[in-house]
Design a protein around this motif. Structure first.
Motif, PDB file in Angstrom:
ATOM      1  N   ILE A 109      21.394   8.180  10.653  1.00  0.00           N
ATOM      2  CA  ILE A 109      20.825   7.102   9.848  1.00  0.00           C
ATOM      3  C   ILE A 109      19.715   7.702   9.006  1.00  0.00           C
ATOM      4  O   ILE A 109      18.940   8.549   9.477  1.00  0.00           O
ATOM      5  N   VAL A 110      19.655   7.303   7.740  1.00  0.00           N
ATOM      6  CA  VAL A 110      18.638   7.778   6.798  1.00  0.00           C
ATOM      7  C   VAL A 110      17.893   6.576   6.251  1.00  0.00           C
ATOM      8  O   VAL A 110      18.516   5.626   5.749  1.00  0.00           O
ATOM      9  N   GLU A 111      16.574   6.595   6.337  1.00  0.00           N
ATOM     10  CA  GLU A 111      15.748   5.552   5.734  1.00  0.00           C
ATOM     11  C   GLU A 111      14.926   6.168   4.610  1.00  0.00           C
ATOM     12  O   GLU A 111      14.172   7.128   4.831  1.00  0.00           O
ATOM     13  N   ILE A 112      15.083   5.629   3.403  1.00  0.00           N
ATOM     14  CA  ILE A 112      14.308   6.068   2.244  1.00  0.00           C
ATOM     15  C   ILE A 112      13.216   5.034   2.019  1.00  0.00           C
ATOM     16  O   ILE A 112      13.501   3.863   1.743  1.00  0.00           O
ATOM     17  N   TYR A 113      11.963   5.455   2.162  1.00  0.00           N
ATOM     18  CA  TYR A 113      10.843   4.518   2.173  1.00  0.00           C
ATOM     19  C   TYR A 113      10.231   4.282   0.794  1.00  0.00           C
ATOM     20  O   TYR A 113       9.666   3.210   0.527  1.00  0.00           O
ATOM     21  N   SER A 114      10.292   5.285  -0.062  1.00  0.00           N
ATOM     22  CA  SER A 114       9.594   5.194  -1.342  1.00  0.00           C
ATOM     23  C   SER A 114      10.150   6.277  -2.257  1.00  0.00           C
ATOM     24  O   SER A 114      11.231   6.822  -1.994  1.00  0.00           O
ATOM     25  N   GLY A 115       9.430   6.596  -3.316  1.00  0.00           N
ATOM     26  CA  GLY A 115       9.946   7.537  -4.291  1.00  0.00           C
ATOM     27  C   GLY A 115      10.339   8.885  -3.721  1.00  0.00           C
ATOM     28  O   GLY A 115      11.341   9.472  -4.131  1.00  0.00           O
ATOM     29  N   HIS A 116       9.556   9.381  -2.730  1.00  0.00           N
ATOM     30  CA  HIS A 116       9.807  10.729  -2.228  1.00  0.00           C
ATOM     31  C   HIS A 116       9.745  10.831  -0.700  1.00  0.00           C
ATOM     32  O   HIS A 116       9.877  11.942  -0.170  1.00  0.00           O
ATOM     33  N   HIS A 117       9.545   9.732  -0.003  1.00  0.00           N
ATOM     34  CA  HIS A 117       9.401   9.796   1.454  1.00  0.00           C
ATOM     35  C   HIS A 117      10.601   9.172   2.163  1.00  0.00           C
ATOM     36  O   HIS A 117      11.176   8.177   1.714  1.00  0.00           O
ATOM     37  N   ALA A 123       8.717   2.400  11.484  1.00  0.00           N
ATOM     38  CA  ALA A 123       8.952   1.068  10.927  1.00  0.00           C
ATOM     39  C   ALA A 123       7.661   0.252  10.905  1.00  0.00           C
ATOM     40  O   ALA A 123       7.344  -0.409   9.905  1.00  0.00           O
ATOM     41  N   LYS A 124       6.917   0.278  11.991  1.00  0.00           N
ATOM     42  CA  LYS A 124       5.674  -0.478  12.032  1.00  0.00           C
ATOM     43  C   LYS A 124       4.649   0.094  11.055  1.00  0.00           C
ATOM     44  O   LYS A 124       3.880  -0.655  10.431  1.00  0.00           O
ATOM     45  N   SER A 125       4.671   1.409  10.880  1.00  0.00           N
ATOM     46  CA  SER A 125       3.677   2.053  10.023  1.00  0.00           C
ATOM     47  C   SER A 125       3.928   1.764   8.550  1.00  0.00           C
ATOM     48  O   SER A 125       3.025   1.335   7.823  1.00  0.00           O
ATOM     49  N   VAL A 126       5.131   1.980   8.076  1.00  0.00           N
ATOM     50  CA  VAL A 126       5.379   1.818   6.637  1.00  0.00           C
ATOM     51  C   VAL A 126       5.459   0.354   6.229  1.00  0.00           C
ATOM     52  O   VAL A 126       5.334   0.033   5.045  1.00  0.00           O
ATOM     53  N   GLU A 179       1.121  12.550   7.201  1.00  0.00           N
ATOM     54  CA  GLU A 179      -0.206  12.647   6.593  1.00  0.00           C
ATOM     55  C   GLU A 179      -0.477  11.460   5.670  1.00  0.00           C
ATOM     56  O   GLU A 179      -1.608  10.937   5.625  1.00  0.00           O
ATOM     57  N   THR A 180       0.556  11.017   4.961  1.00  0.00           N
ATOM     58  CA  THR A 180       0.394   9.857   4.077  1.00  0.00           C
ATOM     59  C   THR A 180       0.143   8.584   4.893  1.00  0.00           C
ATOM     60  O   THR A 180      -0.690   7.748   4.518  1.00  0.00           O
ATOM     61  N   ILE A 181       0.865   8.445   5.992  1.00  0.00           N
ATOM     62  CA  ILE A 181       0.631   7.286   6.874  1.00  0.00           C
ATOM     63  C   ILE A 181      -0.817   7.269   7.345  1.00  0.00           C
ATOM     64  O   ILE A 181      -1.487   6.220   7.325  1.00  0.00           O
ATOM     65  N   ASP A 182      -1.327   8.428   7.764  1.00  0.00           N
ATOM     66  CA  ASP A 182      -2.718   8.506   8.232  1.00  0.00           C
ATOM     67  C   ASP A 182      -3.692   8.204   7.100  1.00  0.00           C
ATOM     68  O   ASP A 182      -4.676   7.475   7.278  1.00  0.00           O
ATOM     69  N   LYS A 183      -3.410   8.759   5.935  1.00  0.00           N
ATOM     70  CA  LYS A 183      -4.307   8.562   4.787  1.00  0.00           C
ATOM     71  C   LYS A 183      -4.465   7.080   4.458  1.00  0.00           C
ATOM     72  O   LYS A 183      -5.574   6.625   4.112  1.00  0.00           O
ATOM     73  N   LEU A 184      -3.383   6.330   4.557  1.00  0.00           N
ATOM     74  CA  LEU A 184      -3.414   4.910   4.203  1.00  0.00           C
ATOM     75  C   LEU A 184      -3.910   4.030   5.344  1.00  0.00           C
ATOM     76  O   LEU A 184      -4.044   2.811   5.175  1.00  0.00           O
ATOM     77  N   GLY A 185      -4.171   4.623   6.501  1.00  0.00           N
ATOM     78  CA  GLY A 185      -4.637   3.847   7.648  1.00  0.00           C
ATOM     79  C   GLY A 185      -3.581   2.921   8.216  1.00  0.00           C
ATOM     80  O   GLY A 185      -3.904   1.877   8.800  1.00  0.00           O
ATOM     81  N   ALA A 235       0.834  -1.204   0.000  1.00  0.00           N
ATOM     82  CA  ALA A 235       0.000   0.000   0.000  1.00  0.00           C
ATOM     83  C   ALA A 235       0.868   1.253   0.000  1.00  0.00           C
ATOM     84  O   ALA A 235       0.552   2.247  -0.668  1.00  0.00           O
ATOM     85  N   TRP A 236       1.949   1.206   0.741  1.00  0.00           N
ATOM     86  CA  TRP A 236       2.825   2.377   0.811  1.00  0.00           C
ATOM     87  C   TRP A 236       3.506   2.628  -0.533  1.00  0.00           C
ATOM     88  O   TRP A 236       3.539   3.765  -1.030  1.00  0.00           O
ATOM     89  N   GLU A 237       4.047   1.575  -1.134  1.00  0.00           N
ATOM     90  CA  GLU A 237       4.757   1.742  -2.404  1.00  0.00           C
ATOM     91  C   GLU A 237       3.790   2.122  -3.525  1.00  0.00           C
ATOM     92  O   GLU A 237       4.180   2.818  -4.474  1.00  0.00           O
ATOM     93  N   ALA A 238       2.539   1.679  -3.433  1.00  0.00           N
ATOM     94  CA  ALA A 238       1.555   2.070  -4.445  1.00  0.00           C
ATOM     95  C   ALA A 238       1.201   3.551  -4.315  1.00  0.00           C
ATOM     96  O   ALA A 238       0.958   4.229  -5.323  1.00  0.00           O
ATOM     97  N   GLU A 239       1.181   4.065  -3.105  1.00  0.00           N
ATOM     98  CA  GLU A 239       0.836   5.471  -2.868  1.00  0.00           C
ATOM     99  C   GLU A 239       1.956   6.399  -3.334  1.00  0.00           C
ATOM    100  O   GLU A 239       1.684   7.473  -3.877  1.00  0.00           O
ATOM    101  N   ASP A 240       3.231   5.995  -3.120  1.00  0.00           N
ATOM    102  CA  ASP A 240       4.359   6.835  -3.522  1.00  0.00           C
ATOM    103  C   ASP A 240       5.371   5.955  -4.252  1.00  0.00           C
ATOM    104  O   ASP A 240       6.381   5.549  -3.677  1.00  0.00           O
ATOM    105  N   PRO A 241       5.125   5.637  -5.507  1.00  0.00           N
ATOM    106  CA  PRO A 241       5.976   4.679  -6.221  1.00  0.00           C
ATOM    107  C   PRO A 241       7.417   5.172  -6.356  1.00  0.00           C
ATOM    108  O   PRO A 241       7.698   6.375  -6.333  1.00  0.00           O
ATOM    109  N   PHE A 242       8.313   4.218  -6.507  1.00  0.00           N
ATOM    110  CA  PHE A 242       9.691   4.569  -6.806  1.00  0.00           C
ATOM    111  C   PHE A 242       9.767   5.224  -8.184  1.00  0.00           C
ATOM    112  O   PHE A 242       8.920   4.989  -9.048  1.00  0.00           O
ATOM    113  N   VAL A 243      10.780   6.041  -8.349  1.00  0.00           N
ATOM    114  CA  VAL A 243      10.947   6.834  -9.564  1.00  0.00           C
ATOM    115  C   VAL A 243      12.007   6.181 -10.446  1.00  0.00           C
ATOM    116  O   VAL A 243      13.115   5.898  -9.985  1.00  0.00           O
TER     117      VAL A 243
END
Length: 576
Positions: free
Chosen positions: A186-194, A253-256, A235-241, A126-134
């Motif tokens: 430490i840097v965590e890159i979760y998706s295309g822009h997050h 970590a638990k959210s994404v 806001e994206t985490i909340d939007k996706l429930g 769900a997360w990767e679909a909301e903010d796809p990799f580029v």
């Protein structure tokens, strides 16, 4: 994450074990307040889909006032423009290939900024679909170099990296660690822009596999509080429930990851804890969200970090030698191409603030060779390119020993590990001693300092490469002996030979020569090696050994000279 595996990863999206097995790396962090020598340490294994994967170790020189340059990801054509002046850094690239980028692995630059990149990660669908990799976007293939070339501090490195994600987008999920002499991030890159970046605690440690680990974050936190995060992350985490919260704080970590954990990764979190904080580890729990950071039971040395990368769950219920546990994901996998430990010292000159410990091959049966970060060049063997075995190349020199030892661990593993363990202890002491001269040289001038550490690094690396030649020859001979051994006869367990002068001086003995004999002495204790003149002796160039009273000293094998170095069996070390 290698580009060639992205398609496979997409096809196998529902099978985490299969899609990550070729991408898997393990990260380690040690804060300066809990290290034995007051250094920051960031480390990573680069694990491949196979064991024959050549890595090199080279230096990118500083470039002054040359505009119009860029760093290109050759697999995708993605480019990041560079300023007219870029900084010197050393790095560990792949061998040259036509289908992918350079994968610098780790970098340390002339301002004392070190980057370990990357540990590949993934989030929930769900997360990767909301903010796809580029695509094309920023990949591991160039990431570390793009930061090292332009950053004077770790914080600046974080801002540069996150700016790239903002401006261009990321093509993959990654975890990156960046240090300087004052702080570690430490840097965590979760998706295309997050993404989220967090300043790591000076008084804690971490060991993590291929999943996101940053826990509770206050959405009101600022860079002054030690956090950066992408616009709209919460806001994206909340939007996706997907939100998992404690009070107002989000557990990222638990959210994404939709509150799930895979054994493939969590086992490595737990394995690290059994080494660094066994009092906290308990029994392994499948699905557990092990913490990213924790306080170690005692201060951690760089030698212990090296041993983390050799861990194969020995002595635990998950030990891969036990029936039914063979497929557990260990840290010390045979598929590592390189492992680095980047050790930064707060009080050293910034232009030579770190020791880069580089291990080519897999850590269990290879060795971490140190280089001060101020080097201008590396030994020629580190620059040998190509994908086919070449005995003149550093990767192949070390990897061939790994390959032999892993054919039968019960016969060959301990002898090899004992040899390299001794070398690492010797080299650590040598580097600490050399650091005094290093600092004095840099006090004279930058040129004097750079020249000193460059020569030292080449000499030490070439010494270890010479030793691996002898180790390989003796190990292969033992294997040949066992291969031809008659059925029912006892097989030989490998015992390595060590250079006599090196080990004697390390143990505080003097070494002297007299008419072909060699004597090592400390106080009233001495041992003399004399050429054996007995024509019946099966190896006429061997040496017999006597103690201070003239009594024969039994050796498990003969002492001998090869390429100007006198070798004695490893078990002689216990007598010194």
């Amino acid at each position: 994450m290698k580009k060639s595996l992205r398609v496979l990863s997409a096809v196998l999206a529902g099978t985490m074990l299969l899609s990550t097995s070729a991408l898997a790396c393990t990260g380690v962090y040690v804060g300066k307040d809990v290290s034995t020598d007051g250094s920051y340490m960031i480390a990573r294994s680069e694990d491949q889909s196979n064991g024959a994967y050549n890595k090199m170790f080279v230096v990118q020189p500083r470039v002054e006032n040359v505009p119009g340059r860029y760093i290109e990801d050759t697999a995708t054509g993605f480019k990041i423009p560079l300023p007219a002046t870029t900084y010197k850094y050393n790095y560990v690239p792949d061998y040259t290939r036509g289908d992918d980028g350079m994968y610098p692995g780790s970098c340390t630059n002339e301002y004392g900024v070190s980057i370990s990149a990357t540990v590949s990660t993934s989030t929930c669908e769900a997360w990767e679909a909301e903010d796809p990799f580029v695509e094309p976007g920023l990949r591991e293939a160039i990431l570390a170099a793009t930061v090292a070339a332009v950053s004077k501090t770790a914080r600046e490195g974080v801002e540069v990296l996150l700016g790239y994600v903002d401006d261009y987008g990321s093509e993959e999920g990654n975890t990156v660690m960046i240090t300087d002499q004052k702080e570690a991030w430490i840097v965590e890159i979760y998706s295309g822009h997050h993404y989220c970046a967090m300043k790591m605690p000076d008084d804690q440690v971490a060991v993590f596999g291929n999943h996101n680990m940053i826990g509770l974050v206050d959405p009101k936190a600022t860079p002054e509080d030690g956090y950066y995060y992408s616009d709209g992350l919460f806001e994206t985490i909340d939007k996706l429930g997907l939100a998992v919260k404690e009070g107002e704080k989000y557990h990222l970590a638990k959210s994404v990851c939709n509150n799930t954990r895979e054994d493939y990764n969590a086992m490595r979190n737990w394995a690290g804890m059994t080494i660094l904080a066994p009092s906290k580890a308990g029994d392994y729990k499948s699905g557990e969200f092990y913490p990213l950071f924790y306080t170690p039971d005692e201060k951690v040395s760089v030698l212990t970090v090296m041993d983390v990368y050799r861990n194969r769950l020995e002595g635990t219920p998950l030990d891969v030698t036990l029936p039914g546990q063979e497929n557990n994901r260990v840290i010390g996998t045979e598929r590592s191409s390189q492992i680095h430990v980047l050790q930064t010292f707060p009080e050293w000159p910034a232009e030579c603030a770190a020791i880069d410990w580089i291990c080519l091959g897999n850590a269990q049966h290879s060795v971490f060779v140190p280089h001060f970060s101020g080097i201008n060049d590396t030994a020629p063997a580190y620059k040998v390119d190509g994908e086919v075995y070449d005995p003149s190349g550093a990767f192949w020199m070390f990897k061939r020993v790994c390959t032999l030892a892993e054919q039968n661990r019960s016969l060959y593993s301990k002898g090899v590990m004992d040899f390299w363990d001794l070398q690492e202890h010797i080299m650590y002491d040598e580097m600490m001693d050399a650091s005094k001269t290093m600092q004095a040289k840099y006090a004279e001038s930058r040129a004097a300092g750079d020249a000193y550490v460059t020569e030292l690094g080449i000499q030490m690396a070439e010494r270890e490469m010479g030793l691996t030649d002898n180790l390989y020859a003796n190990l292969l001979t033992t294997m040949m002996f066992n291969t031809g051994r008659a059925a029912g006869r006892t097989l030989k367990t490998f015992v390595a030979d060590v250079p006599l002068r090196q080990i004697a001086e390390y143990k505080g003995y003097s070494v002297s020569w007299d008419s072909g004999s060699i004597t090592v002495a400390k106080g009233a204790t001495s041992y003399t090696f004399t050429p054996n003149d007995d024509p019946a002796f099966f190896y006429p160039k061997g040496y017999a050994c006597t103690d201070a009273n003239g009594n024969d000293v039994e050796l498990s094998t003969y002492a001998y000279v090869r390429d100007g170095v006198t070798y004695v069996p490893m078990d002689f070390v216990n007598k010194l």
